[in-house]
Design a protein around this motif. Structure first.
Motif, PDB file in Angstrom:
ATOM      1  N   LEU A   1      44.842  42.254  53.977  1.00  0.00           N
ATOM      2  CA  LEU A   1      44.619  42.759  52.621  1.00  0.00           C
ATOM      3  C   LEU A   1      44.063  41.655  51.721  1.00  0.00           C
ATOM      4  N   LYS A   2      44.585  40.459  51.861  1.00  0.00           N
ATOM      5  CA  LYS A   2      44.063  39.350  51.069  1.00  0.00           C
ATOM      6  C   LYS A   2      42.622  39.036  51.450  1.00  0.00           C
ATOM      7  N   VAL A   3      42.337  39.102  52.734  1.00  0.00           N
ATOM      8  CA  VAL A   3      40.970  38.843  53.185  1.00  0.00           C
ATOM      9  C   VAL A   3      40.019  39.907  52.662  1.00  0.00           C
ATOM     10  N   SER A   4      40.479  41.159  52.627  1.00  0.00           N
ATOM     11  CA  SER A   4      39.641  42.241  52.115  1.00  0.00           C
ATOM     12  C   SER A   4      39.343  42.060  50.628  1.00  0.00           C
ATOM     13  N   LEU A   5      40.361  41.680  49.848  1.00  0.00           N
ATOM     14  CA  LEU A   5      40.146  41.459  48.414  1.00  0.00           C
ATOM     15  C   LEU A   5      39.209  40.272  48.168  1.00  0.00           C
ATOM     16  N   LYS A   6      39.362  39.216  48.972  1.00  0.00           N
ATOM     17  CA  LYS A   6      38.470  38.070  48.820  1.00  0.00           C
ATOM     18  C   LYS A   6      37.035  38.424  49.196  1.00  0.00           C
ATOM     19  N   SER A   7      36.880  39.265  50.219  1.00  0.00           N
ATOM     20  CA  SER A   7      35.525  39.659  50.627  1.00  0.00           C
ATOM     21  C   SER A   7      34.849  40.510  49.552  1.00  0.00           C
ATOM     22  N   ILE A   8      35.634  41.364  48.852  1.00  0.00           N
ATOM     23  CA  ILE A   8      35.065  42.170  47.772  1.00  0.00           C
ATOM     24  C   ILE A   8      34.541  41.267  46.656  1.00  0.00           C
ATOM     25  N   ALA A   9      35.362  40.282  46.272  1.00  0.00           N
ATOM     26  CA  ALA A   9      34.931  39.362  45.218  1.00  0.00           C
ATOM     27  C   ALA A   9      33.764  38.495  45.683  1.00  0.00           C
ATOM     28  N   GLN A  10      33.793  38.078  46.960  1.00  0.00           N
ATOM     29  CA  GLN A  10      32.724  37.226  47.472  1.00  0.00           C
ATOM     30  C   GLN A  10      31.394  37.963  47.528  1.00  0.00           C
ATOM     31  N   ASN A  11      31.428  39.257  47.836  1.00  0.00           N
ATOM     32  CA  ASN A  11      30.183  40.035  47.882  1.00  0.00           C
ATOM     33  C   ASN A  11      29.528  40.111  46.505  1.00  0.00           C
ATOM     34  N   PHE A  12      30.330  40.269  45.468  1.00  0.00           N
ATOM     35  CA  PHE A  12      29.762  40.271  44.119  1.00  0.00           C
ATOM     36  C   PHE A  12      29.208  38.894  43.746  1.00  0.00           C
ATOM     37  N   ARG A  13      29.894  37.834  44.162  1.00  0.00           N
ATOM     38  CA  ARG A  13      29.416  36.489  43.848  1.00  0.00           C
ATOM     39  C   ARG A  13      28.110  36.186  44.572  1.00  0.00           C
ATOM     40  N   ASP A  14      27.997  36.632  45.815  1.00  0.00           N
ATOM     41  CA  ASP A  14      26.774  36.376  46.574  1.00  0.00           C
ATOM     42  C   ASP A  14      25.557  37.038  45.940  1.00  0.00           C
ATOM     43  N   ARG A  15      25.770  38.138  45.268  1.00  0.00           N
ATOM     44  CA  ARG A  15      24.665  38.824  44.593  1.00  0.00           C
ATOM     45  C   ARG A  15      24.405  38.295  43.185  1.00  0.00           C
ATOM     46  N   GLY A  16      25.144  37.297  42.781  1.00  0.00           N
ATOM     47  CA  GLY A  16      24.950  36.721  41.461  1.00  0.00           C
ATOM     48  C   GLY A  16      25.557  37.530  40.342  1.00  0.00           C
ATOM     49  N   VAL A  17      26.559  38.349  40.634  1.00  0.00           N
ATOM     50  CA  VAL A  17      27.210  39.194  39.627  1.00  0.00           C
ATOM     51  C   VAL A  17      28.408  38.441  39.071  1.00  0.00           C
ATOM     52  N   THR A  18      28.299  38.039  37.840  1.00  0.00           N
ATOM     53  CA  THR A  18      29.428  37.384  37.185  1.00  0.00           C
ATOM     54  C   THR A  18      30.359  38.425  36.569  1.00  0.00           C
ATOM     55  N   PHE A  19      31.453  37.938  35.989  1.00  0.00           N
ATOM     56  CA  PHE A  19      32.423  38.865  35.395  1.00  0.00           C
ATOM     57  C   PHE A  19      31.821  39.614  34.215  1.00  0.00           C
ATOM     58  N   SER A  20      31.034  38.924  33.401  1.00  0.00           N
ATOM     59  CA  SER A  20      30.421  39.574  32.240  1.00  0.00           C
ATOM     60  C   SER A  20      29.400  40.627  32.674  1.00  0.00           C
ATOM     61  N   LYS A  21      28.587  40.303  33.705  1.00  0.00           N
ATOM     62  CA  LYS A  21      27.628  41.289  34.205  1.00  0.00           C
ATOM     63  C   LYS A  21      28.336  42.487  34.811  1.00  0.00           C
ATOM     64  N   PHE A  22      29.415  42.213  35.522  1.00  0.00           N
ATOM     65  CA  PHE A  22      30.162  43.307  36.147  1.00  0.00           C
ATOM     66  C   PHE A  22      30.727  44.257  35.099  1.00  0.00           C
ATOM     67  N   MET A  23      31.327  43.731  34.053  1.00  0.00           N
ATOM     68  CA  MET A  23      31.906  44.574  33.014  1.00  0.00           C
ATOM     69  C   MET A  23      30.819  45.305  32.228  1.00  0.00           C
ATOM     70  N   THR A  24      29.673  44.664  32.018  1.00  0.00           N
ATOM     71  CA  THR A  24      28.577  45.336  31.306  1.00  0.00           C
ATOM     72  C   THR A  24      28.062  46.525  32.102  1.00  0.00           C
TER      73      THR A  24
END
Length: 503
Positions: free
Chosen positions: A208-231
């Motif tokens: 479960l921890k690996v799955s949550l880290k992979s979700i966050a890592q996929n957004f980071r690899d695409r250059g999606v920051t927290f502000s872009k994600f919320m927008t």
């Protein structure tokens, strides 16, 4: 001399009609030479000894080790290994039986996906029809209330004492925005349900921890920051709420079947936007589907005449809801791209949280201003709760059903909901489908099916036509008429008679 003449008699057509002795059984080779390394097919010589050379796999016998030759002389006796059958026959022990092939076909992965697909189609249809009719039923609820409209809670006692009018039957629920806000809030269960299913199927905590880290890592690899994600989530929340609000508001004006048929036209809008924005392949038959859907929308807009502007407004709202849904889907594909189930669940949960937090003041403003009517003492809570649960189920199946079946079965659930809803409208509300109303619904359904045509649909039609011709070729032909050996001509000839004379 007679025997010698008979022995010298030539044999005719030995391949199709082999020559045999009178009263004798078919001869079998007395010498069989088997070579495991021989790549070619078995070879049977035409001499009297009857030698046959072939590979061990083709002859079906256990060859000697090392690829040596095994020569059997004398009469054909059964092989010591106990295998039945003649030496000249090729046993098919390696091929599965008919029952095994049928069992393999029924238990294949494709068959399972098709069976699950029809179950998903039925569930999507049930959820879509149930949620729509329950919301429509809430708008039709009436109760005996005071003549004056309900005022804010602080002035309720004053207004009740001041007005002594007789109670009058009024609507107890007329709040499409509150319904949209409430049903959207239920989509916040996407990510908790994903985590629950993940922990049930994979009980390892580290996974479960690996799955949550992979979700966050996929957004980071695409250059999606927290502000872009919320927008982006705010943009999707706005599109979601506006689309569903127009759908629910159109239910106040039109019948359920009309609204569902108009919303089904969004598949044609999705194709147009995908062709322009996502640069999908151009398919001519889908352009015809777009024309049919637009024609059906025009017919439904004027089904009650030109003077009935209320019907025209409802049709415009439902069609705008279909267009908004198409914009949402194509924009989600453009911005998010190929997202995993965990990412989709997280996005839907964030959309629900933004809806609950940011749009709550709008719900309160509509209620206290009297724009939307909600009588809490007569609020149909069962209808509202079941409609929200069915809406959540339809969205879950629409987004996660591709993990169990093909996507076409999920899409079919929307179009099959139209005839089911029409049957319920006829039975419960005595709605009549005739004239322009019936023609508009039929045209939209036809356009829906045309959009589902694959891009290479002419190839499938060509294969069907070729298959039909192949079936005609494989039909048993009539027995040919006997050949006249005096002339060598077939008696069926149109130019010559059986005797060879020109007709």
């Amino acid at each position: 001399m007679s025997e010698d003449a008979g022995a010298r008699r030539p044999s005719i057509a030995t391949i199709f009609n082999p020559r045999r002795g009178r009263g004798s059984t078919p001869s079998r080779p007395s010498v069989v030479v088997t070579d495991e390394d021989s790549p070619g097919p078995p070879l049977q010589l035409s001499n009297g000894s009857g030698m046959r050379v072939g590979s061990a796999g083709i002859s079906g016998r256990c060859g000697t080790p090392g690829g040596s030759l095994s020569i059997n002389q004398g009469s054909p006796v059964p092989h010591p290994d106990g295998d039945s059958g003649s030496a000249t026959e090729s046993p098919r022990d390696g091929q599965p039986s008919k029952c095994a092939r049928l069992k393999q076909a029924f238990l294949s992965q494709t068959t399972k996906k098709i069976v699950v697909g029809w179950l998903v189609t039925c569930c999507v249809t049930t959820a879509w029809v149930g949620a729509t009719h329950l919301i429509k039923d809430m708008f039709l609820r009436q109760a005996y209330l005071p003549a004056a409209p309900p005022s804010p809670p602080m002035d309720t006692t004053v207004s009740s004492n001041a007005t002594g009018a007789q109670p009058k039957q009024r609507e107890v629920f007329d709040a499409p925005f509150f319904t949209t806000w409430f049903c959207t809030a239920w989509t916040g269960l996407f990510f908790p349900l994903y985590l629950a299913c993940h922990s049930c199927f994979r009980r390892d905590k580290d996974s479960l921890k690996v799955s949550l880290k992979s979700i966050a890592q996929n957004f980071r690899d695409r250059g999606v920051t927290f502000s872009k994600f919320m927008t982006r989530c705010c943009l999707f929340c706005l599109l979601w709420v506006v689309t569903n609000y127009m759908y629910v508001y159109s239910l106040r004006i039109l019948d359920c079947t009309d609204v569902m048929a108009l919303y089904s036209a969004h598949v044609s809008f999705v194709y147009l936007l995908s062709w322009v924005i996502l640069h999908d392949q151009f398919v001519g038959v889908r352009i015809v589907a777009v024309i049919l859907c637009n024609t059906g929308i025009a017919l439904l807009a004027y089904m009650d005449g030109i003077t009935r502007t209320k019907t025209l407004g409802g049709v415009v709202l439902a069609a705008a809801s279909a267009a908004g849904s198409a914009v949402y889907k194509v924009l989600f594909k453009k911005v998010i791209g190929e997202a995993s189930f965990g990412q989709v669940s997280l996005i839907f949960t964030v959309i629900a949280l933004l809806n609950t937090i940011l749009l709550s003041p709008i719900v309160a403003a509509f209620y206290f201003s009297g724009y939307e009517v909600v009588v809490w003492s007569h609020l149909p809570w069962p209808n509202l709760l079941i409609a929200a649960a069915l809406s959540l189920a339809a969205n879950l199946l629409g987004n996660f059903g591709v993990a169990f079946t093909f996507e076409i079965f999920i899409t079919l659930g929307l179009v099959l909901a139209i005839p089911v809803s029409a049957a319920l409208d006829i039975k419960w509300y005595h709605v009549k489908f005739e004239g322009m109303k019936l023609a508009g619904v039929v045209l939209i359904v036809c356009g829906f099916f045309l959009v589902l045509f694959p891009a290479n649909w002419p190839e499938y039609i060509t294969k069907v036509l070729r298959w039909g011709r192949h079936r005609k070729r494989n039909q048993p032909r009539q027995q040919p008429e006997p050949i006249d050996y005096r002339t060598g001509l077939i008696s069926r000839s149109h130019l010559r008679s059986p005797s060879g004379l020109i007709r």
